[in-house]
Scaffold this motif. Structure first.
Motif, PDB file in Angstrom:
ATOM      1  N   ALA A 312      15.656   4.614 -54.791  1.00  0.00           N
ATOM      2  CA  ALA A 312      14.514   4.241 -55.645  1.00  0.00           C
ATOM      3  C   ALA A 312      13.479   5.353 -55.579  1.00  0.00           C
ATOM      4  O   ALA A 312      12.360   5.162 -55.127  1.00  0.00           O
ATOM      5  CB  ALA A 312      13.921   2.907 -55.208  1.00  0.00           C
ATOM      6  N   PHE A 313      13.889   6.526 -56.007  1.00  0.00           N
ATOM      7  CA  PHE A 313      12.986   7.669 -55.934  1.00  0.00           C
ATOM      8  C   PHE A 313      13.289   8.635 -57.079  1.00  0.00           C
ATOM      9  O   PHE A 313      14.331   8.568 -57.726  1.00  0.00           O
ATOM     10  CB  PHE A 313      13.157   8.412 -54.605  1.00  0.00           C
ATOM     11  CG  PHE A 313      14.468   9.154 -54.493  1.00  0.00           C
ATOM     12  CD1 PHE A 313      14.563  10.492 -54.845  1.00  0.00           C
ATOM     13  CD2 PHE A 313      15.621   8.506 -54.054  1.00  0.00           C
ATOM     14  CE1 PHE A 313      15.776  11.169 -54.758  1.00  0.00           C
ATOM     15  CE2 PHE A 313      16.832   9.175 -53.968  1.00  0.00           C
ATOM     16  CZ  PHE A 313      16.905  10.515 -54.321  1.00  0.00           C
ATOM     17  N   ALA A 314      12.351   9.529 -57.308  1.00  0.00           N
ATOM     18  CA  ALA A 314      12.543  10.654 -58.215  1.00  0.00           C
ATOM     19  C   ALA A 314      11.825  11.839 -57.597  1.00  0.00           C
ATOM     20  O   ALA A 314      11.013  11.679 -56.687  1.00  0.00           O
ATOM     21  CB  ALA A 314      11.985  10.341 -59.596  1.00  0.00           C
ATOM     22  N   PHE A 315      12.143  13.034 -58.074  1.00  0.00           N
ATOM     23  CA  PHE A 315      11.426  14.204 -57.545  1.00  0.00           C
ATOM     24  C   PHE A 315      10.980  15.098 -58.702  1.00  0.00           C
ATOM     25  O   PHE A 315      11.561  16.143 -58.982  1.00  0.00           O
ATOM     26  CB  PHE A 315      12.250  14.976 -56.506  1.00  0.00           C
ATOM     27  CG  PHE A 315      13.706  15.135 -56.828  1.00  0.00           C
ATOM     28  CD1 PHE A 315      14.178  16.233 -57.507  1.00  0.00           C
ATOM     29  CD2 PHE A 315      14.610  14.179 -56.401  1.00  0.00           C
ATOM     30  CE1 PHE A 315      15.523  16.388 -57.782  1.00  0.00           C
ATOM     31  CE2 PHE A 315      15.972  14.318 -56.664  1.00  0.00           C
ATOM     32  CZ  PHE A 315      16.421  15.429 -57.370  1.00  0.00           C
ATOM     33  N   PRO A 316       9.915  14.679 -59.392  1.00  0.00           N
ATOM     34  CA  PRO A 316       9.390  15.485 -60.499  1.00  0.00           C
ATOM     35  C   PRO A 316       9.026  16.894 -60.040  1.00  0.00           C
ATOM     36  O   PRO A 316       8.581  17.090 -58.899  1.00  0.00           O
ATOM     37  CB  PRO A 316       8.135  14.712 -60.937  1.00  0.00           C
ATOM     38  CG  PRO A 316       8.328  13.329 -60.412  1.00  0.00           C
ATOM     39  CD  PRO A 316       9.114  13.478 -59.154  1.00  0.00           C
ATOM     40  N   ALA A 317       9.201  17.847 -60.934  1.00  0.00           N
ATOM     41  CA  ALA A 317       8.970  19.246 -60.591  1.00  0.00           C
ATOM     42  C   ALA A 317       7.783  19.825 -61.360  1.00  0.00           C
ATOM     43  O   ALA A 317       7.453  19.382 -62.464  1.00  0.00           O
ATOM     44  CB  ALA A 317      10.221  20.072 -60.879  1.00  0.00           C
ATOM     45  N   VAL A 318       7.159  20.802 -60.752  1.00  0.00           N
ATOM     46  CA  VAL A 318       6.152  21.623 -61.423  1.00  0.00           C
ATOM     47  C   VAL A 318       6.630  23.064 -61.387  1.00  0.00           C
ATOM     48  O   VAL A 318       7.425  23.451 -60.519  1.00  0.00           O
ATOM     49  CB  VAL A 318       4.766  21.502 -60.760  1.00  0.00           C
ATOM     50  CG1 VAL A 318       4.135  20.176 -61.086  1.00  0.00           C
ATOM     51  CG2 VAL A 318       4.855  21.708 -59.253  1.00  0.00           C
ATOM     52  N   LEU A 319       6.140  23.857 -62.335  1.00  0.00           N
ATOM     53  CA  LEU A 319       6.559  25.242 -62.478  1.00  0.00           C
ATOM     54  C   LEU A 319       5.382  26.181 -62.269  1.00  0.00           C
ATOM     55  O   LEU A 319       4.230  25.828 -62.541  1.00  0.00           O
ATOM     56  CB  LEU A 319       7.150  25.499 -63.870  1.00  0.00           C
ATOM     57  CG  LEU A 319       8.182  24.506 -64.402  1.00  0.00           C
ATOM     58  CD1 LEU A 319       8.619  24.916 -65.803  1.00  0.00           C
ATOM     59  CD2 LEU A 319       9.376  24.436 -63.479  1.00  0.00           C
ATOM     60  N   SER A 320       5.698  27.372 -61.793  1.00  0.00           N
ATOM     61  CA  SER A 320       4.680  28.413 -61.663  1.00  0.00           C
ATOM     62  C   SER A 320       5.374  29.764 -61.668  1.00  0.00           C
ATOM     63  O   SER A 320       6.534  29.874 -61.263  1.00  0.00           O
ATOM     64  CB  SER A 320       3.883  28.246 -60.365  1.00  0.00           C
ATOM     65  OG  SER A 320       2.983  29.325 -60.169  1.00  0.00           O
ATOM     66  N   LYS A 321       4.658  30.782 -62.103  1.00  0.00           N
ATOM     67  CA  LYS A 321       5.147  32.133 -61.879  1.00  0.00           C
ATOM     68  C   LYS A 321       4.936  32.461 -60.399  1.00  0.00           C
ATOM     69  O   LYS A 321       3.938  32.069 -59.803  1.00  0.00           O
ATOM     70  CB  LYS A 321       4.395  33.141 -62.747  1.00  0.00           C
ATOM     71  CG  LYS A 321       4.838  33.142 -64.206  1.00  0.00           C
ATOM     72  CD  LYS A 321       4.211  34.301 -64.957  1.00  0.00           C
ATOM     73  CE  LYS A 321       4.753  34.363 -66.385  1.00  0.00           C
ATOM     74  NZ  LYS A 321       4.183  35.511 -67.134  1.00  0.00           N
ATOM     75  N   ALA A 322       5.868  33.194 -59.829  1.00  0.00           N
ATOM     76  CA  ALA A 322       5.786  33.528 -58.403  1.00  0.00           C
ATOM     77  C   ALA A 322       4.476  34.242 -58.086  1.00  0.00           C
ATOM     78  O   ALA A 322       3.826  33.951 -57.069  1.00  0.00           O
ATOM     79  CB  ALA A 322       6.984  34.391 -58.007  1.00  0.00           C
ATOM     80  N   GLU A 323       4.075  35.172 -58.930  1.00  0.00           N
ATOM     81  CA  GLU A 323       2.845  35.927 -58.678  1.00  0.00           C
ATOM     82  C   GLU A 323       1.625  35.016 -58.621  1.00  0.00           C
ATOM     83  O   GLU A 323       0.733  35.197 -57.781  1.00  0.00           O
ATOM     84  CB  GLU A 323       2.659  36.979 -59.759  1.00  0.00           C
ATOM     85  CG  GLU A 323       1.439  37.867 -59.555  1.00  0.00           C
ATOM     86  CD  GLU A 323       1.311  38.909 -60.646  1.00  0.00           C
ATOM     87  OE1 GLU A 323       0.962  40.059 -60.320  1.00  0.00           O
ATOM     88  OE2 GLU A 323       1.545  38.572 -61.828  1.00  0.00           O
ATOM     89  N   MET A 324       1.565  34.027 -59.503  1.00  0.00           N
ATOM     90  CA  MET A 324       0.426  33.111 -59.533  1.00  0.00           C
ATOM     91  C   MET A 324       0.324  32.319 -58.231  1.00  0.00           C
ATOM     92  O   MET A 324      -0.760  32.130 -57.681  1.00  0.00           O
ATOM     93  CB  MET A 324       0.560  32.153 -60.712  1.00  0.00           C
ATOM     94  CG  MET A 324       0.412  32.812 -62.069  1.00  0.00           C
ATOM     95  SD  MET A 324      -1.287  33.356 -62.369  1.00  0.00           S
ATOM     96  CE  MET A 324      -2.112  31.781 -62.561  1.00  0.00           C
ATOM     97  N   LEU A 325       1.463  31.855 -57.730  1.00  0.00           N
ATOM     98  CA  LEU A 325       1.443  31.075 -56.494  1.00  0.00           C
ATOM     99  C   LEU A 325       1.064  31.947 -55.296  1.00  0.00           C
ATOM    100  O   LEU A 325       0.281  31.536 -54.435  1.00  0.00           O
ATOM    101  CB  LEU A 325       2.804  30.430 -56.258  1.00  0.00           C
ATOM    102  CG  LEU A 325       2.900  29.536 -55.029  1.00  0.00           C
ATOM    103  CD1 LEU A 325       2.024  28.297 -55.178  1.00  0.00           C
ATOM    104  CD2 LEU A 325       4.338  29.118 -54.753  1.00  0.00           C
TER     105      LEU A 325
END
Length: 440
Positions: A312-325
């Motif tokens: 009973a779970f999900a793992f939503p993702a977020v995106l970023s450029k490596a440089e920004m992070l």
């Protein structure tokens, strides 16, 4: 950080046996839900639990106590004593046959105190403490549970369990283990009756995708330096401890609007993701992902009943450029972690179930993705077989994609969160340096 332990000890295992439900159980077929039934859960989830000796239990054999309680618990959790088969379109179905689960009794010539912080993933001799019985490692037609109880010379013991992840998530596993513990301590039945009801998390008719699911998108044009290839022979495991001082140091790096509202999980996740990405030395324009496993039990809009032990779970993702992070302050990563968690809603879950059916139950993205799951609040510490205090309950290791957060009290008496990482050797060194900069 926990380095590989120089400790060496011997584990003597008895022949494996099949433990069946103590009483006759229904012979029927049960379909898994569309959250259970995805490619990413078709693996064996290994967990180890370390227990101290208890003078009040002197003369009692933990293996015998747990084996007998297991047979009684399987009367209530009888699908776990069955076998998985595939129906049309690879749909997973449980054949409730009552064939049983595998149980191994063992002894080790070491005390829990001698192990010390070495019980952190990856625990030495983990393959001996959870021995892979030949023919049991598959998904279809194999035992769904393997348990090994290893007695220690101090009177404590290690319970290691391997669960077919399609049958339950970590919350469901703890519910099952809690039931065994209650019966071991004299209960006639679990205090929380198990519920199957997998139809609650099954796709709509007709299915329709209404939300983005970045965690399942295929990576395109990854700019991976050849020296960073995540080959199995190139990987090492280490665990990192976040106590009160480390968490305080991280929190002080946040802007005022985030400092008071960010959770410990968000802080540590943001820190680990940022340090990991920096250590990987990716191309600045590389698109990276963070997926946060999120349990839906008890949350507004979800109707998952008490006793439900399926996934009973999900793992939503977020995106970023490596440089920004890498270049932005920690607050940037914390905001992204909070954004990932905020995506979870009833509509998101419905869309995810429909996505699984329409897209053929795909594997999650295995590119530059980091999946984190918080095991520290699942309740391992409440599982009591009669011996009392649990020292550590956690998955046995990380993978190059997944890190599990677990609750742990170190030898200094500090309570905190331990995070295992799996990275190539040179990357691990850089990760440690980045982590020290952020938590010093």
């Amino acid at each position: 950080m926990a380095s590989p332990s120089p400790l060496a000890f011997t584990v003597r295992r008895h022949d494996p046996e099949m433990v069946v439900p103590e009483k006759p159980t229904p012979r029927e077929q049960k379909q898994l839900s569309d959250i259970d039934d995805q490619e990413g859960t078709r693996y064996q989830l290994p967990v180890m639990m370390f227990y101290e000796g208890n003078p009040t239990m002197k003369g009692k054999d933990p293996a015998k106590v747990i084996r007998e309680a297991l047979a009684k618990a399987l009367v209530f959790y009888y699908p776990l004593a069955g076998r998985l088969v595939e129906g049309p379109n690879r749909k997973l179905i449980v054949e409730c046959t009552g064939e049983g689960v595998l149980f191994v009794e063992a002894e080790a010539d070491i005390t829990l105190k001698q192990l010390g912080d070495a019980i952190l993933p990856p625990c030495p001799c983990s393959e001996e403490l959870l021995h892979d019985v030949p023919g049991s490692e598959g998904i279809l037609g194999c035992p769904l549970v393997l348990i090994q109880v290893t007695r220690l010379t101090c009177g404590g013991f290690i319970l290691a369990i391997r669960l077919n992840h399609t049958m339950a998530d970590a919350f469901g596993l703890v519910q099952f283990l809690t039931a065994i513990g209650e019966i071991a301590r004299g209960a006639w039945a679990p205090s929380v009756p198990p519920l199957w009801e997998r139809e609650l998390l099954t796709a709509r008719s007709p299915p329709r995708i209404t939300c983005p699911h970045h965690e399942y998108e295929e990576a395109v044009d990854e700019k991976c330096p050849p020296t960073l290839t995540m080959g199995q022979n190139n990987m090492i495991q280490q665990s990192f401890f976040f106590g009160p001082k480390e968490v305080k140091t991280l929190r002080e790096q946040l802007p005022p609007q985030l400092r008071t509202c960010s959770t410990k999980f968000e802080l540590i996740t943001a820190c680990v993701w940022k340090c990991r990405t920096t250590a990987l030395e990716l191309h600045p324009d590389e698109i990276i992902r963070l997926s946060c496993a999120n349990n839906v039990r008890g949350k507004d809009g979800f109707r998952v009943p008490i006793g439900y032990y399926g996934n009973a779970f999900a793992f939503p993702a977020v995106l970023s450029k490596a440089e920004m992070l890498c270049r932005n302050p920690l607050g940037y990563a914390v905001e992204l972690v909070r954004e990932a968690k905020a995506q979870l809603s009833e509509e998101y879950m419905r869309s995810l179930m429909d996505f699984m059916v329409l897209k053929g139950r795909p594997m999650y993205n295995t590119g530059w993705n980091h999946i984190v799951t918080d095991n520290s609040r699942i309740g391992y510490e409440k599982v009591d077989f009669g011996w009392g205090k649990l020292q550590l309950g956690a998955p046995t290791a990380a993978s190059h994609l997944i890190s599990y957060f677990s609750r742990f009290t170190n030898t200094k008496g500090e309570e905190g969160i331990v995070v295992p990482m799996c990275l190539p050797l040179p990357v691990m060194g850089r990760f440690q340096q980045e982590l020290e900069k952020m938590t010093r």
